[in-house]
Design an enzyme around this catalytic site. Structure first.
Site, PDB file in Angstrom:
ATOM      1  N   SER A 135       0.848  -1.181   0.000  1.00  0.00           N
ATOM      2  CA  SER A 135       0.000   0.000   0.000  1.00  0.00           C
ATOM      3  C   SER A 135       0.884   1.231   0.000  1.00  0.00           C
ATOM      4  O   SER A 135       2.047   1.181   0.425  1.00  0.00           O
ATOM      5  CB  SER A 135      -0.891  -0.002   1.248  1.00  0.00           C
ATOM      6  OG  SER A 135      -1.520   1.245   1.439  1.00  0.00           O
ATOM      7  N   TYR A 148      -2.426  -1.186  10.249  1.00  0.00           N
ATOM      8  CA  TYR A 148      -2.303  -1.432   8.810  1.00  0.00           C
ATOM      9  C   TYR A 148      -0.963  -0.913   8.290  1.00  0.00           C
ATOM     10  O   TYR A 148      -0.257  -1.610   7.551  1.00  0.00           O
ATOM     11  CB  TYR A 148      -3.461  -0.750   8.085  1.00  0.00           C
ATOM     12  CG  TYR A 148      -3.512  -1.010   6.598  1.00  0.00           C
ATOM     13  CD1 TYR A 148      -3.907  -2.252   6.107  1.00  0.00           C
ATOM     14  CD2 TYR A 148      -3.196  -0.008   5.676  1.00  0.00           C
ATOM     15  CE1 TYR A 148      -3.978  -2.492   4.740  1.00  0.00           C
ATOM     16  CE2 TYR A 148      -3.260  -0.242   4.314  1.00  0.00           C
ATOM     17  CZ  TYR A 148      -3.652  -1.477   3.854  1.00  0.00           C
ATOM     18  OH  TYR A 148      -3.712  -1.716   2.506  1.00  0.00           O
TER      19      TYR A 148
END
Length: 267
Positions: A135, A148
């Site tokens: 990401s 995350y």
């Protein structure tokens, strides 16, 4: 006639994973599709064709990795591993349970590491490639995404270290999408992205960029602008990114507060 190369794709029952599998199939790859939803995997396999196979398994259960290795070997040895499975939960760190922290870290970081290790013999034999789907938040620490970000920063570090370790034997790459329109993002997250002016990509656009990375000599790929610029600036002058993100905090906190109140009122 030589058999086409085999790609093992995790998270294939999700938006990005399914779109990547479709792009790989169009490029002549055979796919071993991995995910938890047998219904979605079966539908995707039927769409792609009989040369593709699937396994409906929970990769958090480490014994399932042996099934993947065995099935890949039966299909003719893996030449590509796409670690795409993952999860995300946007919450204040103090509100995340220890169990949820471990679940995210396990699926987003531990599973890619262990599955890569289990398939390493086949990947070395085929002089293959591993692409870890991370990401933009693997480059940029973002508020209310602490777990995350930790998992994706870790995945990026793992990818970089292993790429240097296996240089000349197995290609290891890190692919970093930005916000993408998948089931991981509910209507509230979509509203927040709109309020912040964040661009949101389709899984199909992300998959096309994935193929560009696969077919290049690059080891890292960040999707989109300004995320690509932010990733570079954050590595050199993180204070500048601090200021830009802190300006968004009020909007983000209002979203988190509304999300929490909605959950409370419905419980």
């Amino acid at each position: 006639m030589a058999q086409s190369k085999l790609a093992v794709v995790t998270g294939a029952s999700g938006g990005i994973g399914a779109a990547i599998a479709l792009q790989l199939s169009n490029a002549g790859w055979r796919c071993l599709l991995l995910g938890r939803s047998e219904e979605k995997l079966s539908q995707l396999q039927q769409q792609l064709g009989d040369q593709h196979q699937y396994l409906a398994i929970d990769l958090v259960q480490t014994q399932s990795h042996r099934k993947v290795v065995s099935q890949a070997q039966a299909m003719g040895t893996a030449s590509l591993l796409v670690n795409c499975a993952g999860s995300n939960e946007m919450r204040a760190f103090q509100d995340i349970s220890p169990e949820r922290i471990m679940q995210q870290l396990t699926l987003n970081l531990h599973v890619p590491m262990l599955l890569t290790q289990h398939l390493m013999e086949q990947l070395i034999q085929s002089m293959g490639t591993v692409i870890n789907v991370g990401s933009a938040f693997g480059y940029i620490g973002y508020p209310y995404q602490s777990v995350y970000c930790a998992s994706k920063f870790g995945l990026r570090g793992f990818s970089e270290a292993l790429s240097r370790e296996l240089d000349g034997h197995v290609n290891v790459k890190y692919f970093a999408p930005r916000a993408t329109n998948t089931h991981l993002n509910n209507d509230d997250v979509r509203s927040l992205n709109k309020a912040l002016g964040n661009k949101v990509d389709s899984p199909e656009r992300v998959a096309k960029e994935f193929m560009q990375l696969l077919n290049s000599s690059k080891r890292r790929w960040v999707v989109g602008f300004p995320e690509k610029l932010f990733a570079r600036v954050n590595g050199l002058l993180p204070e500048l990114v601090d200021s830009a993100i802190i300006k968004q905090l009020k909007t983000i906190r209002n979203y988190i507060r509304c999300q929490f109140n909605t959950k409370e009122s419905s419980s």
